[in-house]
Write a protein that holds these residues in place. Structure first.
Motif, PDB file in Angstrom:
ATOM      1  N   PRO A   1       0.663  -1.375   0.024  1.00  0.00           N
ATOM      2  CA  PRO A   1      -0.086   0.034   0.021  1.00  0.00           C
ATOM      3  C   PRO A   1       0.991   1.408  -0.002  1.00  0.00           C
ATOM      4  CG  PRO A   1      -0.368  -1.512   1.914  1.00  0.00           C
ATOM      5  CD  PRO A   1       0.903  -1.737   1.427  1.00  0.00           C
ATOM      6  N   GLN A   2       2.294   1.332  -0.571  1.00  0.00           N
ATOM      7  CA  GLN A   2       3.026   2.205  -0.340  1.00  0.00           C
ATOM      8  C   GLN A   2       2.575   3.649  -0.692  1.00  0.00           C
ATOM      9  OE1 GLN A   2       5.865   1.875   0.715  1.00  0.00           O
ATOM     10  NE2 GLN A   2       6.355   4.122   0.729  1.00  0.00           N
ATOM     11  N   MET A   3       1.839   3.830  -1.710  1.00  0.00           N
ATOM     12  CA  MET A   3       1.502   5.358  -2.267  1.00  0.00           C
ATOM     13  C   MET A   3       0.061   5.753  -1.162  1.00  0.00           C
ATOM     14  SD  MET A   3       2.240   6.022  -6.014  1.00  0.00           S
ATOM     15  CE  MET A   3       1.549   4.408  -6.991  1.00  0.00           C
ATOM     16  N   PHE A   4      -0.720   4.772  -0.938  1.00  0.00           N
ATOM     17  CA  PHE A   4      -1.984   5.123  -0.010  1.00  0.00           C
ATOM     18  C   PHE A   4      -1.409   5.423   1.401  1.00  0.00           C
ATOM     19  CE2 PHE A   4      -3.800   2.666  -3.375  1.00  0.00           C
ATOM     20  CZ  PHE A   4      -4.885   3.661  -3.707  1.00  0.00           C
ATOM     21  N   LYS A   5      -0.246   4.843   1.805  1.00  0.00           N
ATOM     22  CA  LYS A   5      -0.267   5.101   3.056  1.00  0.00           C
ATOM     23  C   LYS A   5       0.674   6.264   3.323  1.00  0.00           C
ATOM     24  CE  LYS A   5       4.251   2.219   3.769  1.00  0.00           C
ATOM     25  NZ  LYS A   5       5.095   1.366   4.701  1.00  0.00           N
ATOM     26  N   GLN A   6       1.442   6.696   2.299  1.00  0.00           N
ATOM     27  CA  GLN A   6       1.866   8.188   2.303  1.00  0.00           C
ATOM     28  C   GLN A   6       0.893   9.210   2.230  1.00  0.00           C
ATOM     29  OE1 GLN A   6       6.022   6.689  -0.416  1.00  0.00           O
ATOM     30  NE2 GLN A   6       5.920   8.976   0.383  1.00  0.00           N
TER      31      GLN A   6
ATOM     32  N   ILE B   1      12.790   6.667   5.255  1.00  0.00           N
ATOM     33  CA  ILE B   1      12.271   7.833   5.284  1.00  0.00           C
ATOM     34  C   ILE B   1      11.909   8.434   4.052  1.00  0.00           C
ATOM     35  CG2 ILE B   1      12.683  10.349   6.130  1.00  0.00           C
ATOM     36  CD1 ILE B   1      12.212   8.262   8.465  1.00  0.00           C
ATOM     37  N   ARG B   2      10.590   8.905   3.667  1.00  0.00           N
ATOM     38  CA  ARG B   2      10.412   9.172   2.290  1.00  0.00           C
ATOM     39  C   ARG B   2      10.725  10.696   1.724  1.00  0.00           C
ATOM     40  NH1 ARG B   2       9.255   3.815   2.746  1.00  0.00           N
ATOM     41  NH2 ARG B   2       7.712   3.645   4.137  1.00  0.00           N
ATOM     42  N   ILE B   3      10.711  10.925   0.669  1.00  0.00           N
ATOM     43  CA  ILE B   3      10.837  12.355   0.122  1.00  0.00           C
ATOM     44  C   ILE B   3       9.396  12.961   0.390  1.00  0.00           C
ATOM     45  CG2 ILE B   3      11.226  13.373  -1.868  1.00  0.00           C
ATOM     46  CD1 ILE B   3      12.561  10.880  -3.162  1.00  0.00           C
TER      47      ILE B   3
HETATM   48  N1  ASP Z   1       6.385  -0.739   0.611  1.00  0.00           N
HETATM   49  C1  ASP Z   1       7.865  -1.174   1.037  1.00  0.00           C
HETATM   50  C2  ASP Z   1       7.956  -2.841   0.680  1.00  0.00           C
HETATM   51  O1  ASP Z   1       6.759  -3.152   0.712  1.00  0.00           O
HETATM   52  C3  ASP Z   1       8.120  -0.959   2.463  1.00  0.00           C
HETATM   53  C4  ASP Z   1       8.107   0.506   2.973  1.00  0.00           C
HETATM   54  O2  ASP Z   1       9.165   1.026   2.356  1.00  0.00           O
HETATM   55  O3  ASP Z   1       7.274   0.856   3.820  1.00  0.00           O
HETATM   56  O4  ASP Z   1       8.832  -3.039   0.566  1.00  0.00           O
END
Ligand code: ASP
Length: 656
Positions: A241-246, A559-561
């Motif tokens: 769910p990468q983009m959704f969680k961001q 840590i994200r951009i």
């Molecule tokens: N979404 C990344 C993964 O599944 C993990 C993360 O960066 O939180 O590898």
């Protein structure tokens, strides 16, 4: 062929006095089929689970329900081991006292579902069964109801020898009745619950994100779902769910988590599944240490739920250090690290050693040590380096291993002594020196880097560790949690990795990963070198981290951009044009422009954690309904072709 016998039993002592017409069919056990023999549950209620009764319950009435695990017919007495998820209770049916129940008990076969009503009795101490918690009591039956019959399953839950895995997966409902599987699935429940409880207590909200979405950037192949209402368009099942969680961080939820299914269409290795479960989380304004603390907290709770009291905080190691000392980015700390013996030697000594052993002096000369495994024959010693993953990755083309300590002591006595002291060698250690093969005529050797060399040595170390596992014993559980579970944070991963097939730099984690602020200038200076293998892009460090346990990666995060300008630069450095980036992640890039707070997170594989805690050998042992290595569900028989009509509706035409 089945022989049929018709039998009439008058249920003299049963409450209803029913007359049963029974068709006996030997040896088939379908004897009840079509006959009105099965009892209704009626308003009968279970009073206890099958694992519950103890001596203190003696004298009480009890109603148990469950499966016939085993039946022993001793003539006037029939013993039934009645099983449910909580355990087994011995049930005894006495012909003298209760002929109707006894007659019925005679019909029971394994896996029939029954209800028994009776009195709890203390067993004679001579007959206590010490192997089960209910072993001091039994239930003396007054009434027995057969709630359902069962075909003879291809294997029984109580069998000690397991059938092959295909059979287990096809008849998963039987397989899941086995005690080991019940244990694993219960463990999974407890672990998830402990994690949920911990994270909720820390202020995380569990928020669901869609399964029908668009491609996410984890870099694997997507599973696609065709849209009927938008012919020719497809949803992708999320790789995470990468983009959704961001976006949830952009939306102000501050702390998010989800125990969530992810889907990746990859070629399956032994411990991969096309759908798997992650403990996924994200938080605003974190320093990496804050993410580590949250993860350590929930792992502690999860391990506690499995009876293991782990210590936090976990040690840290940079990616570079991990590569130099362990030859990989997920060090197994249960065995000694590799050491570069050059650190113990003078410049001249290094020259002497390297020249004598035909090794390159400017690359590490690593000592690999496996404790307690030194006592092997010369012949066996000579096979070192000829097997395993090391052989598979072409290690012998790059590495010069010297594994004969006597020879070394004879040729270079002083150096040999110095090295032994530096590496703290014990007399029964198996050890070898590995240097980069000095053969300038082989071009591949000329190109090798310290990283490349250390990685080959890392494989050799792990192959030896596997081969001599019995001798060093470090992989065996000792009961000492600190020794059995060696956790580690690996930090400062590279931001980009070179893809030799595509001849370009790719994100080592995913393209939303932040870099070290100090490395920003390097990014800017090399922003247009996406296709140059020598680009300093390879030196840029990411604010990315992995949590590792006993040589296995449990999870990764970063840590994200949070700034659109930096995100654009990363896309540029990856050789992705503005339009391409917009086409792939446009909605996300736009969202970044609306006040995105700094944020970061991580995702850990739940299946793997449960597997480790359950002591299971494969992920399939802890997933109720897993797929085979060919991504097939053998029980429901999926995937399957679908009808022409379904395809037509979706606007899809198959080529074949
Ligand atoms: N979404 C990344 C993964 O599944 C993990 C993360 O960066 O939180 O590898």
């Amino acid at each position: 062929m089945c022989l049929g016998v018709l039998l009439r039993i008058r249920g003299a002592a049963s409450a209803s006095g029913t007359v049963y017409n029974l068709r006996f069919s030997f040896p088939c056990n379908l004897l009840l089929k079509g006959e009105a023999l099965l009892d209704f549950l009626g308003d009968l209620k279970r009073s206890h689970m099958c694992g519950a009764l103890r001596s203190s319950d003696a004298g009480q009435n009890a109603v148990l329900m469950g499966w016939v695990n085993r039946r022993r017919d001793l003539g006037s007495l029939i013993f039934i081991d009645l099983r449910d998820r909580t355990g087994v209770t011995q049930v005894v049916v006495n012909r003298e006292l209760n002929p109707a129940a006894h007659a019925k008990a005679g019909l029971l076969r394994n896996e029939y579902v029954i209800a028994v009503i009776g009195k709890v009795k203390q067993r004679d101490p001579a007959t206590f069964n010490k192997n089960i918690p209910t072993g001091e009591v039994e239930l003396a039956v007054d009434e027995l109801r057969i709630l359902n019959e069962a075909k003879l399953p291809p294997f029984l839950p109580g069998d000690t020898v397991l059938p092959n895995e295909e059979m287990r997966l096809k008849y998963r409902y039987i397989d899941l009745r086995r005690e080991a599987m019940q244990f694993n699935i219960e463990m999974r429940h407890k672990v998830s619950k402990a994690i949920r409880d911990y994270l909720s207590a820390q202020g995380f909200f569990e928020i669901e994100t869609p399964f029908m979405t668009r491609s996410t950037p984890e870099g694997a192949r997507d599973y696609l779902v065709p849209s009927r209402v938008q012919p020719g368009s497809f949803y992708a099942l999320p790789q995470s769910p990468q983009m959704f969680k961001q976006i949830l961080m952009i939306s102000g939820f501050d702390k998010y988590y989800q125990i969530v299914r992810c889907f990746r269409d990859e070629d399956l290795r032994a411990d991969r599944q096309p759908e798997f479960t992650q403990i996924d989380l994200e938080m605003t304004y974190p320093q990496p240490e804050q993410v580590y603390a949250v993860v350590e907290g929930f792992l502690k709770a999860a391990f506690q739920a499995a009876g293991q009291a782990i210590q936090t905080s976990f040690p840290r190691m940079s990616y570079d250090q991990a590569i130099r000392r362990y030859g990989n980015d997920k060090p197994d700390l249960r065995l000694p690290a590799m050491v570069d013996v050059r650190e113990a030697l003078t410049g001249e000594e290094v020259e002497e050693l390297a020249a004598k052993l035909r090794m390159r002096k400017e690359l590490p000369i690593l000592l690999i040590r496996i404790p307690k495994a030194g006592n092997i024959s010369g012949t066996e010693r000579r096979t070192i380096g000829t097997y395993g993953a090391y052989q598979h990755v072409g290690g012998p083309n790059f590495v010069q291993p010297i594994s004969d300590p006597k020879r070394l002591a004879k040729d270079l006595p002083a150096l040999s002594e110095k090295i032994a002291q530096f590496a703290q060698l014990a007399p029964d250690d198996l050890w070898l020196l590995a240097g980069a093969l000095n053969k300038p005529e082989i071009p591949a050797v000329m190109e090798q880097s310290a990283q490349h060399f250390c990685e080959k040595c890392g494989f050799l170390r792990l192959d030896l560790a596997q081969k001599y596992a019995e001798k060093h014993g470090a992989f065996k559980k000792t009961g000492d949690v600190a020794q059995d579970y060696r956790f580690l944070w690996v930090t400062d991963f590279p931001m980009f990795e070179w893809d030799n097939d595509e001849k370009r730099w790719n994100p080592a984690h995913h393209p939303f990963t932040s870099l070290h602020e100090e490395d920003m200038a390097k990014l800017e200076a090399n922003i247009d070198s996406a296709h140059d293998p020598k680009s300093p892009l390879g030196e840029i460090r990411a604010l990315a981290y992995d949590v590792v346990l006993n040589g296995t990666e449990l999870g990764s995060g970063s840590i994200r951009i949070h700034r659109q300008d930096i995100q654009s630069k990363i896309f540029q450095a990856l050789g992705m044009s503005h339009d391409e980036a917009r086409a792939r992640f446009g909605f996300f890039l736009e969202a970044l422009e609306y006040g995105t707070p700094p944020h970061g997170g991580i995702a850990l594989g739940l299946d793997r954690i449960v597997m480790i805690l359950a002591g299971a050998e494969s992920l399939r042992e802890v997933i109720p309904f897993p797929k085979t290595a060919r991504a097939v569900d053998l029980m429901v028989d999926a995937p399957t072709p679908v009808s022409e009509a379904q395809l037509r509706e979706l606007g899809i035409k198959l080529k074949t």
